[in-house]
Each structure stands twice: as C-alpha cells, then as structure tokens.
Design a protein around this motif. Structure first.
Motif, PDB file in Angstrom:
ATOM      1  N   LEU A 145       0.418  -9.580  -0.375  1.00  0.00           N
ATOM      2  CA  LEU A 145       0.749  -9.512   1.054  1.00  0.00           C
ATOM      3  C   LEU A 145       1.641  -8.310   1.358  1.00  0.00           C
ATOM      4  CD1 LEU A 145       1.382 -13.276   1.887  1.00  0.00           C
ATOM      5  CD2 LEU A 145      -0.357 -11.807   2.927  1.00  0.00           C
ATOM      6  N   ILE A 146       2.664  -8.122   0.529  1.00  0.00           N
ATOM      7  CA  ILE A 146       3.560  -6.981   0.706  1.00  0.00           C
ATOM      8  C   ILE A 146       2.804  -5.675   0.472  1.00  0.00           C
ATOM      9  CG2 ILE A 146       5.577  -5.791  -0.248  1.00  0.00           C
ATOM     10  CD1 ILE A 146       6.773  -8.578  -0.779  1.00  0.00           C
ATOM     11  N   TYR A 147       1.909  -5.682  -0.524  1.00  0.00           N
ATOM     12  CA  TYR A 147       1.133  -4.491  -0.820  1.00  0.00           C
ATOM     13  C   TYR A 147       0.276  -4.080   0.378  1.00  0.00           C
ATOM     14  CZ  TYR A 147      -2.598  -1.532  -2.549  1.00  0.00           C
ATOM     15  OH  TYR A 147      -3.500  -0.500  -2.677  1.00  0.00           O
ATOM     16  N   ILE A 148      -0.461  -5.021   0.937  1.00  0.00           N
ATOM     17  CA  ILE A 148      -1.347  -4.719   2.069  1.00  0.00           C
ATOM     18  C   ILE A 148      -0.541  -4.242   3.273  1.00  0.00           C
ATOM     19  CG2 ILE A 148      -2.908  -5.761   3.757  1.00  0.00           C
ATOM     20  CD1 ILE A 148      -3.905  -7.568   1.428  1.00  0.00           C
ATOM     21  N   ALA A 149       0.583  -4.903   3.542  1.00  0.00           N
ATOM     22  CA  ALA A 149       1.430  -4.498   4.662  1.00  0.00           C
ATOM     23  C   ALA A 149       1.932  -3.064   4.461  1.00  0.00           C
ATOM     24  CB  ALA A 149       2.610  -5.455   4.799  1.00  0.00           C
ATOM     25  N   PHE A 150       2.331  -2.744   3.245  1.00  0.00           N
ATOM     26  CA  PHE A 150       2.821  -1.396   2.941  1.00  0.00           C
ATOM     27  C   PHE A 150       1.729  -0.351   3.140  1.00  0.00           C
ATOM     28  CE2 PHE A 150       2.932   1.958  -0.325  1.00  0.00           C
ATOM     29  CZ  PHE A 150       4.052   2.670   0.106  1.00  0.00           C
ATOM     30  N   ILE A 151       0.528  -0.619   2.628  1.00  0.00           N
ATOM     31  CA  ILE A 151      -0.574   0.341   2.719  1.00  0.00           C
ATOM     32  C   ILE A 151      -0.950   0.600   4.176  1.00  0.00           C
ATOM     33  CG2 ILE A 151      -3.025   0.707   2.240  1.00  0.00           C
ATOM     34  CD1 ILE A 151      -1.065   1.149  -0.132  1.00  0.00           C
ATOM     35  N   LEU A 152      -1.038  -0.450   4.971  1.00  0.00           N
ATOM     36  CA  LEU A 152      -1.409  -0.287   6.379  1.00  0.00           C
ATOM     37  C   LEU A 152      -0.307   0.419   7.165  1.00  0.00           C
ATOM     38  CD1 LEU A 152      -3.162  -3.704   7.135  1.00  0.00           C
ATOM     39  CD2 LEU A 152      -4.208  -1.508   6.557  1.00  0.00           C
ATOM     40  N   LEU A 153       0.953   0.095   6.850  1.00  0.00           N
ATOM     41  CA  LEU A 153       2.070   0.717   7.548  1.00  0.00           C
ATOM     42  C   LEU A 153       2.181   2.191   7.182  1.00  0.00           C
ATOM     43  CD1 LEU A 153       4.524   0.384   9.402  1.00  0.00           C
ATOM     44  CD2 LEU A 153       5.869  -0.206   7.369  1.00  0.00           C
ATOM     45  N   ARG A 154       2.147   2.482   5.892  1.00  0.00           N
ATOM     46  CA  ARG A 154       2.261   3.874   5.463  1.00  0.00           C
ATOM     47  C   ARG A 154       1.049   4.693   5.908  1.00  0.00           C
ATOM     48  NH1 ARG A 154       1.027   7.613   1.520  1.00  0.00           N
ATOM     49  NH2 ARG A 154       2.727   9.099   1.199  1.00  0.00           N
ATOM     50  N   GLY A 155      -0.129   4.071   5.858  1.00  0.00           N
ATOM     51  CA  GLY A 155      -1.330   4.775   6.279  1.00  0.00           C
ATOM     52  C   GLY A 155      -1.272   5.201   7.728  1.00  0.00           C
TER      53      GLY A 155
END
Length: 207
Positions: A145-155
C-alpha cells in the motif's frame, strides 16, 4: 542443512540485487541520484532486497531492530507472498515486452523466477504455526500500500513510473488504481492460500 539454504539464499539474493544495480547505473538514462531513486522504485528490487535481508538476518541472527522485524512471526509468509507476486506479474505481464541478454538475462531470471521459487521452497520446509497467524501476516499489506502510494505520488511530480500498468501518464489514474487494486487483491488471496498451505506443510513434515 537449513543454514546452508539460508546462506545460499543470502548469496543469490545479494548477487541479483547488486548486479541489477550495477547494470542500471551502467545503462542509466538520468543522473546518478535519479537513477538510484528509480532503482529503488521497482517493487521487484525492494522485495528481492527484503528476501536478501531476510536470509542475512537468518544467517547472522543479530539482535538489531531490522533483524528482529524480519524474523518475527508472519514475516516469512508475507515476504514469500510478495516475492511470488513479483514472479507472477513478470511472467504474465512483463516477460513479453523485452528480451534481456547476457548478464541482464541471468539477473532477470534470478530476480523474477529462481529467487521466488527458492523462497517458496524454503518457506514450505521451514514455516511454523506462529508464521501463519493472520494478524501478523496481513499487517504486512502496509508494504504494498505504501509502495503504490509512493509511486503514484512521485510519478505525479517526476512523470516516471517503473511499470506500464501503473503509468498514469499513459493509462490514466483510474486504470492505474484499478490495476493496483487487482494486485492488492491477488496479494490478499495469495496470503490466504499460503496460510492454508502452510498448515498442510507443517502436517507433511510431522508425518
């Protein structure tokens, strides 16, 4: 024998991760800092690093915080599930979109095929009842969950997405979120399957 399996897991795990790091630096398409950030933006790299750290903690058995976390109840089952997700997504979605050669081919197979299967085999023969407690196992869902949130936010800021099925620039937020939800659902199903399979494995070892 168990220690030999752990030592071999440590060796192939770090070899694969470090070799991939060197290859990515050599073939970088951005500056060093950005390349390093991109390297650790791959779920494959993060999860294989978790596997390598798990085997390292198992071999060294230190009392450091990270070692205690990696060796606590439920961790081996969760890591096994996530590394199997890495393998499954690659085989089903990503294998057909590129053809690595040379050292990259070897590293690719280690990261996406050999290490997932090796971890599954190790888990099957070493899982304990305490590793199958659902509360402990499912608490690890925070990781994807944290990984997906990070990828979408940073992207959103960098316009860089490590996987095509999360590439908001090309497929949009709606489809990216649906894809992420599917992967999370598969993760939950796989965790449940491993909990039941683990109980079977324990019975098999007793007989």
């Amino acid at each position: 024998m168990k220690r030999k399996f752990e030592l071999f897991g440590l060796l192939i795990g770090w070899f694969a991760v470090l070799s991939q790091f060197v290859l990515m630096i050599q073939n970088r398409q951005a500056d060093i800092f950005e390349t390093v950030v991109r390297f650790f933006s791959f779920f494959t790299i993060l999860t294989n690093t978790l596997v390598a750290l798990f085997f390292t903690a198992s071999v060294l058995k230190t009392k450091k915080v990270l070692s205690r976390l990696l060796l606590q109840d439920g961790t081996i089952t969760a890591i096994t599930a996530f590394i199997l997700i890495v393998g499954a997504v690659y085989q089903i979605v990503l294998r057909s979109i590129w053809e690595p050669t040379g050292l990259q081919f070897i590293v690719d197979e280690l990261l996406h095929t050999i290490i997932p299967l090796y971890m599954l085999g190790y888990w099957f023969f070493n899982v304990k009842k305490s590793d199958l407690r659902s509360k402990k196992v499912f608490s690890w869902l925070l990781y994807p969950l944290i990984y997906i949130a990070f990828i979408l936010l940073r992207g959103g800021f960098s316009d860089y997405y490590p996987y095509p099925f999360l590439n908001v620039s090309e497929i949009g937020y709606e489809k990216a979120i649906v894809n992420a939800a599917v992967i999370l659902a598969v993760s939950i199903i796989l965790l449940i399957v491993l909990i039941f399979l683990g109980k079977f494995a324990i019975k098999v070892r007793r007989n």
